[in-house]
Enzyme design. Structure first.
Site, PDB file in Angstrom:
ATOM      1  N   GLY A  53       0.903  -1.243   0.010  1.00  0.00           N
ATOM      2  CA  GLY A  53       0.103  -0.013  -0.082  1.00  0.00           C
ATOM      3  C   GLY A  53       0.769   1.291   0.023  1.00  0.00           C
ATOM      4  CD  GLU A 108       0.975   0.807   6.565  1.00  0.00           C
ATOM      5  OE1 GLU A 108       1.400   0.671   5.327  1.00  0.00           O
ATOM      6  OE2 GLU A 108       0.756  -0.525   7.195  1.00  0.00           O
ATOM      7  CG  ASP A 109      -1.328   1.862   2.999  1.00  0.00           C
ATOM      8  OD1 ASP A 109      -1.068   1.508   4.307  1.00  0.00           O
ATOM      9  OD2 ASP A 109      -1.974   1.073   2.452  1.00  0.00           O
ATOM     10  CG  ASP A 112      -8.849   0.465   9.955  1.00  0.00           C
ATOM     11  OD1 ASP A 112      -9.642   1.117  10.369  1.00  0.00           O
ATOM     12  OD2 ASP A 112      -9.057  -0.663   9.431  1.00  0.00           O
ATOM     13  CE  LYS A 140     -10.083   3.433   6.965  1.00  0.00           C
ATOM     14  NZ  LYS A 140     -10.373   2.248   6.705  1.00  0.00           N
ATOM     15  CG  PHE A 161     -12.201  -0.293   2.807  1.00  0.00           C
ATOM     16  CD1 PHE A 161     -11.601  -0.751   3.541  1.00  0.00           C
ATOM     17  CD2 PHE A 161     -11.638  -0.301   1.402  1.00  0.00           C
ATOM     18  CE1 PHE A 161     -10.297  -1.721   3.374  1.00  0.00           C
ATOM     19  CE2 PHE A 161     -10.652  -1.223   1.199  1.00  0.00           C
ATOM     20  CZ  PHE A 161      -9.687  -1.839   2.047  1.00  0.00           C
ATOM     21  CB  VAL A 162      -9.883   5.144   1.368  1.00  0.00           C
ATOM     22  CG1 VAL A 162     -10.784   6.152   2.109  1.00  0.00           C
ATOM     23  CG2 VAL A 162      -8.638   4.675   2.459  1.00  0.00           C
ATOM     24  CG  ASP A 168      -5.517  -3.605  -2.256  1.00  0.00           C
ATOM     25  OD1 ASP A 168      -5.149  -3.440  -1.222  1.00  0.00           O
ATOM     26  OD2 ASP A 168      -5.894  -4.723  -2.434  1.00  0.00           O
ATOM     27  NE  ARG A 174      -2.086  -3.244  -4.440  1.00  0.00           N
ATOM     28  CZ  ARG A 174      -2.336  -3.072  -3.034  1.00  0.00           C
ATOM     29  NH1 ARG A 174      -2.116  -2.146  -2.288  1.00  0.00           N
ATOM     30  NH2 ARG A 174      -2.142  -4.464  -2.405  1.00  0.00           N
TER      31      ARG A 174
HETATM   32  P1  IMP Z   1      -4.908  -1.875  10.757  1.00  0.00           P
HETATM   33  O1  IMP Z   1      -3.953  -2.976  11.169  1.00  0.00           O
HETATM   34  O2  IMP Z   1      -6.211  -2.049  11.035  1.00  0.00           O
HETATM   35  O3  IMP Z   1      -4.285  -0.614  11.191  1.00  0.00           O
HETATM   36  O4  IMP Z   1      -4.669  -1.938   9.313  1.00  0.00           O
HETATM   37  C1  IMP Z   1      -3.773  -1.472   8.517  1.00  0.00           C
HETATM   38  C2  IMP Z   1      -3.556  -2.187   7.238  1.00  0.00           C
HETATM   39  O5  IMP Z   1      -4.967  -2.464   6.518  1.00  0.00           O
HETATM   40  C3  IMP Z   1      -3.004  -0.808   6.225  1.00  0.00           C
HETATM   41  O6  IMP Z   1      -1.857  -1.081   6.197  1.00  0.00           O
HETATM   42  C4  IMP Z   1      -3.908  -1.367   4.902  1.00  0.00           C
HETATM   43  O7  IMP Z   1      -3.157  -2.203   3.960  1.00  0.00           O
HETATM   44  C5  IMP Z   1      -5.167  -1.852   5.354  1.00  0.00           C
HETATM   45  N1  IMP Z   1      -6.289  -1.048   5.281  1.00  0.00           N
HETATM   46  C6  IMP Z   1      -6.588  -0.489   6.571  1.00  0.00           C
HETATM   47  N2  IMP Z   1      -7.678   0.225   6.075  1.00  0.00           N
HETATM   48  C7  IMP Z   1      -7.915   0.267   5.001  1.00  0.00           C
HETATM   49  C8  IMP Z   1      -8.536   1.146   3.860  1.00  0.00           C
HETATM   50  O8  IMP Z   1      -9.434   1.873   4.016  1.00  0.00           O
HETATM   51  N3  IMP Z   1      -8.348   0.797   2.377  1.00  0.00           N
HETATM   52  C9  IMP Z   1      -7.138   0.057   2.175  1.00  0.00           C
HETATM   53  N4  IMP Z   1      -6.510  -0.563   2.911  1.00  0.00           N
HETATM   54  C10 IMP Z   1      -6.743  -0.552   4.190  1.00  0.00           C
END
Ligand code: IMP
Length: 188
Positions: A53, A108-109, A112, A140, A161-162, A168, A174
């Site tokens: 990402g 990092e992208d 969440d 987020k 969700f983006v 992606d 992407r």
């Molecule tokens: P976390 O562990 O829940 O913080 O998720 C982190 C990872 O989930 C990110 O690096 C993304 O790869 C993916 N992710 C979380 N939210 C989104 C979204 O809205 N769009 C796309 N990928 C997401």
């Protein structure tokens, strides 16, 4: 591809335009360089991009940082198909260099729940970097499940969700140059 293709593609509204991404990433690059210079950091920082990402963000961010940096990539799996977190994080492919005694900036992208980043910070801290910071394009914050310090944040976004700009949905979107919401992501 444009957001008007949404009947076929489930693409929703544009949340962050190309121009907004450019401007914010420029500012992040300046802030990062200023902070490392202020601390008198003499070692070249290593920017660790989280695949897949963050690859576009990483490419633009490094060109916005007016100082000498190195780059490397790591790949983690935190999601299966679709838009719900599995809560399981695993290392898919590791760094190619040692980060011991190096200033490290994770790129990092999106953060969440925070589970992925908190796992990654723990894993990289154990390798004794000189410093460890985090730069994320999107935060987020409403969805956070763990406490997490993030040093640089591009944009705080709502719980949607983006996709686009490297991010992606099931391997798609992407290559969009902007960040858009998925059509059905509001109710999660
Ligand atoms: P976390 O562990 O829940 O913080 O998720 C982190 C990872 O989930 C990110 O690096 C993304 O790869 C993916 N992710 C979380 N939210 C989104 C979204 O809205 N769009 C796309 N990928 C997401």
């Amino acid at each position: 591809m444009s957001p008007s293709d949404k009947s076929e593609t489930r693409l929703g509204r544009v949340l962050i335009t190309e121009a907004e991404l450019d401007a914010r990433i420029h500012d992040l690059g300046q802030a990062i360089a200023r902070d490392y210079a202020k601390e008198g950091e003499t070692e070249r920082p290593i920017l660790v991009g989280v695949l897949q990402g963050a690859f576009l963000f990483m490419a633009d961010l490094i060109r916005s940082i007016p100082m000498d940096v190195s780059t490397d990539f790591i790949s983690l799996a935190s999601y299966g198909a679709g838009t719900s977190p599995s809560g399981v994080v695993r290392l898919q492919s590791d760094l190619s260099v040692s980060i011991e005694r190096r200033p490290v900036l994770i790129v990092e992208d999106i953060v969440d729940t925070g589970l992925t980043m908190s796992y990654l910070k723990r894993a990289l801290s154990a390798r004794h970097p000189r410093s460890l910071r985090v730069c994320v394009l999107l935060d987020k914050i409403e969805r956070r499940q763990v406490e997490l310090d993030v040093d640089y944040i591009g944009f705080t976004i709502p719980n949607v969700f983006v996709v686009g700009y490297g991010m992606d949905w099931n391997g798609r979107y992407r290559n969009l140059p902007y960040v858009a919401a998925l059509d059905d992501s509001g109710g999660r």
